[in-house]
Design a protein around this motif. Structure first.
Motif, short mmCIF file in Angstrom:
data_model
loop_
_atom_site.label_atom_id
_atom_site.label_comp_id
_atom_site.label_asym_id
_atom_site.label_seq_id
_atom_site.Cartn_x
_atom_site.Cartn_y
_atom_site.Cartn_z
N PHE A 3 1.12 -1.23 -0.31
CA PHE A 3 0.10 -0.02 0.28
C PHE A 3 0.76 1.37 -0.12
CE2 PHE A 3 0.17 -1.34 4.29
CZ PHE A 3 0.49 -0.61 4.99
N SER A 4 0.87 2.21 -0.44
CA SER A 4 1.38 3.17 -0.54
C SER A 4 0.18 4.30 -0.38
CB SER A 4 2.87 3.10 -1.68
OG SER A 4 1.55 3.22 -3.34
N ILE A 5 1.08 6.03 -0.63
CA ILE A 5 0.95 7.14 -0.73
C ILE A 5 1.41 7.88 -1.66
CG2 ILE A 5 1.76 8.03 1.61
CD1 ILE A 5 -1.90 8.83 -0.01
N VAL A 6 0.73 8.36 -2.76
CA VAL A 6 1.70 9.73 -3.94
C VAL A 6 1.21 10.99 -3.46
CG1 VAL A 6 2.36 9.98 -5.85
CG2 VAL A 6 1.98 7.73 -5.03
N GLY A 7 1.39 11.79 -3.38
CA GLY A 7 1.66 13.32 -3.15
C GLY A 7 2.03 14.73 -2.48
N ARG A 8 1.26 14.99 -3.09
CA ARG A 8 2.44 16.80 -3.50
C ARG A 8 1.82 18.18 -2.73
NH1 ARG A 8 0.27 21.50 -5.92
NH2 ARG A 8 1.87 22.70 -6.71
N CYS A 9 2.76 18.51 -2.43
CA CYS A 9 2.61 20.11 -1.44
C CYS A 9 2.49 21.65 -1.79
CB CYS A 9 4.35 20.40 0.09
SG CYS A 9 3.79 21.28 1.29
N LEU A 15 7.33 16.89 -4.08
CA LEU A 15 6.72 15.35 -4.57
C LEU A 15 7.18 14.14 -3.56
CD1 LEU A 15 6.91 16.38 -8.44
CD2 LEU A 15 4.83 16.08 -6.89
N GLY A 16 6.04 13.54 -3.39
CA GLY A 16 6.67 12.67 -2.24
C GLY A 16 6.04 11.17 -2.84
N ILE A 17 6.56 9.49 -2.24
CA ILE A 17 5.44 8.64 -1.53
C ILE A 17 6.10 7.80 -0.07
CG2 ILE A 17 6.26 6.23 -2.86
CD1 ILE A 17 6.83 7.37 -6.02
N ALA A 18 5.57 7.74 -0.16
CA ALA A 18 5.67 6.51 0.95
C ALA A 18 4.58 5.57 0.47
CB ALA A 18 4.99 6.95 2.41
N ILE A 19 5.16 4.10 0.95
CA ILE A 19 4.96 2.71 0.94
C ILE A 19 5.36 1.69 1.76
CG2 ILE A 19 7.26 2.64 -1.26
CD1 ILE A 19 4.82 0.85 -2.75
N SER A 20 4.66 1.13 1.30
CA SER A 20 5.08 -0.22 2.82
C SER A 20 4.23 -1.52 1.82
CB SER A 20 4.08 -0.49 3.52
OG SER A 20 4.88 -1.12 4.93
N LEU A 139 5.41 17.49 4.26
CA LEU A 139 5.19 16.47 3.01
C LEU A 139 5.39 15.35 4.05
CD1 LEU A 139 3.64 15.46 0.75
CD2 LEU A 139 5.94 16.42 -0.26
N ALA A 140 6.59 14.93 4.36
CA ALA A 140 7.09 13.70 4.99
C ALA A 140 5.77 13.26 5.79
CB ALA A 140 7.71 13.96 5.53
N ASP A 141 5.62 14.49 6.81
CA ASP A 141 5.55 14.83 8.29
C ASP A 141 4.09 13.54 7.79
OD1 ASP A 141 6.82 14.57 9.75
OD2 ASP A 141 6.48 17.12 9.31
N ARG A 142 3.12 14.53 6.67
CA ARG A 142 1.62 13.81 6.25
C ARG A 142 1.68 12.57 5.29
NH1 ARG A 142 0.05 19.37 2.39
NH2 ARG A 142 -2.29 17.79 2.85
N LEU A 143 2.82 11.92 4.80
CA LEU A 143 2.40 11.53 3.72
C LEU A 143 3.12 9.81 5.17
CD1 LEU A 143 5.27 11.79 1.21
CD2 LEU A 143 3.30 11.71 1.15
N LEU A 144 3.53 9.88 6.51
CA LEU A 144 3.31 9.10 7.02
C LEU A 144 2.50 8.76 7.47
CD1 LEU A 144 7.67 9.08 8.45
CD2 LEU A 144 6.37 7.12 8.42
N ALA A 145 2.14 10.14 8.38
CA ALA A 145 0.85 10.13 8.90
C ALA A 145 -0.31 9.28 8.49
CB ALA A 145 0.01 11.22 9.16
N ALA A 146 -0.20 9.57 6.99
CA ALA A 146 -1.17 8.23 6.26
C ALA A 146 -0.74 6.87 6.54
CB ALA A 146 -1.04 9.13 4.59
N MET A 147 0.40 6.75 6.47
CA MET A 147 1.00 5.11 6.23
C MET A 147 0.72 4.61 7.98
SD MET A 147 2.31 4.42 3.53
CE MET A 147 3.21 2.98 4.34
N LYS A 148 0.92 5.59 8.60
CA LYS A 148 0.36 4.85 10.08
C LYS A 148 -1.31 4.85 9.90
CE LYS A 148 2.08 7.20 13.36
NZ LYS A 148 2.61 8.38 14.40
#
Length: 225
Positions: A3-9, A15-20, A139-148
């Motif tokens: 699962f992943s989240i792709v986002g923009r600030c 631009l960023g991606i967090a994925i697991s 942005l990184a904080d928001r990506l990690l919040a989505a992952m958590k």
């Protein structure tokens, strides 16, 4: 499986991606980003070359949906692919083929798009989008919040073992590129630890790269500055 989240600030244009994933080293295959162009996550039965190909098509001026369609058509086996994309203006697209594994879902939100397969439930992805949209901080904080939030909502049907987060800005290289290639338990928590350690150093590493003669001391043995 992933699962992943792709986002923009909207404030910084980052631009960023967090994925697991349950697989090893998901960060080596799935997240692809090009500063000033966009970000792409290619997952499920992963074809890593789809990431750079979609980015190249967006750089040529194609909308994310057009770029996904063209790349998937060129390479075949689209029924096995799950892929998401966002461009430098925040426009998104996603695709999940008919052979996407298990419970799967993909949802576009405001300046973001999330997707996953082999999920505990489809609402995991909707929860990720909502968490990103209402997140605070970098942005990184928001990506990690989505992952958590994804983990709290059930995450994958089975255990996850790797995680990654990549963020690009105006520079030609990623300003954040953190990976947990294998963890027996909760790689997202391990990724958060890495980000907590790296957050206060991000600007220092940029300054050292661009102006090493004016940058702060390196903080290593033998550095007497």
């Amino acid at each position: 499986m992933t699962f992943s989240i792709v986002g923009r600030c909207t404030e910084t244009g980052q631009l960023g991606i967090a994925i697991s994933s349950s697989s090893i080293a998901v960060g080596a295959r799935c997240p692809w980003l090009l500063p000033g162009v966009g970000a792409v996550s290619t997952q499920n039965i992963t074809l890593p070359s789809l990431g750079p190909e979609v980015l190249a098509l967006m750089e040529q001026g194609l909308m994310p949906a057009e770029a996904l369609d063209k790349a998937l058509t060129r390479n075949g086996y689209s029924q096995y692919r799950q892929i998401t994309a966002i461009d430098h203006l925040g426009r998104t697209a996603h695709f999940s083929g008919s052979q996407t594994l298990g419970n799967h879902n993909a949802v576009s939100g405001e300046q973001c798009v999330a997707a996953g397969n082999m999920l505990a439930n489809r609402s995991v992805i909707e929860a990720m989008v909502e968490a990103f949209e209402h997140g605070e901080g970098q942005l990184a904080d928001r990506l990690l919040a989505a992952m958590k939030t994804a983990i709290a909502a059930g995450g994958e049907a089975g255990p996850v073992h790797s995680a990654a987060m990549v963020v690009v800005g105006e520079l030609t290289w990623p300003i954040i590129n953190l990976r947990v290639d294998w963890a027996d338990h909760d790689p997202v928590a391990e990724l958060e630890k890495l980000w907590d350690a790296y957050r206060p150093q991000v600007q220092d590493y940029i300054d050292r790269a661009l102006a090493p003669d004016k940058s702060p001391g390196y903080g290593v043995a033998g550095d007497d500055r």
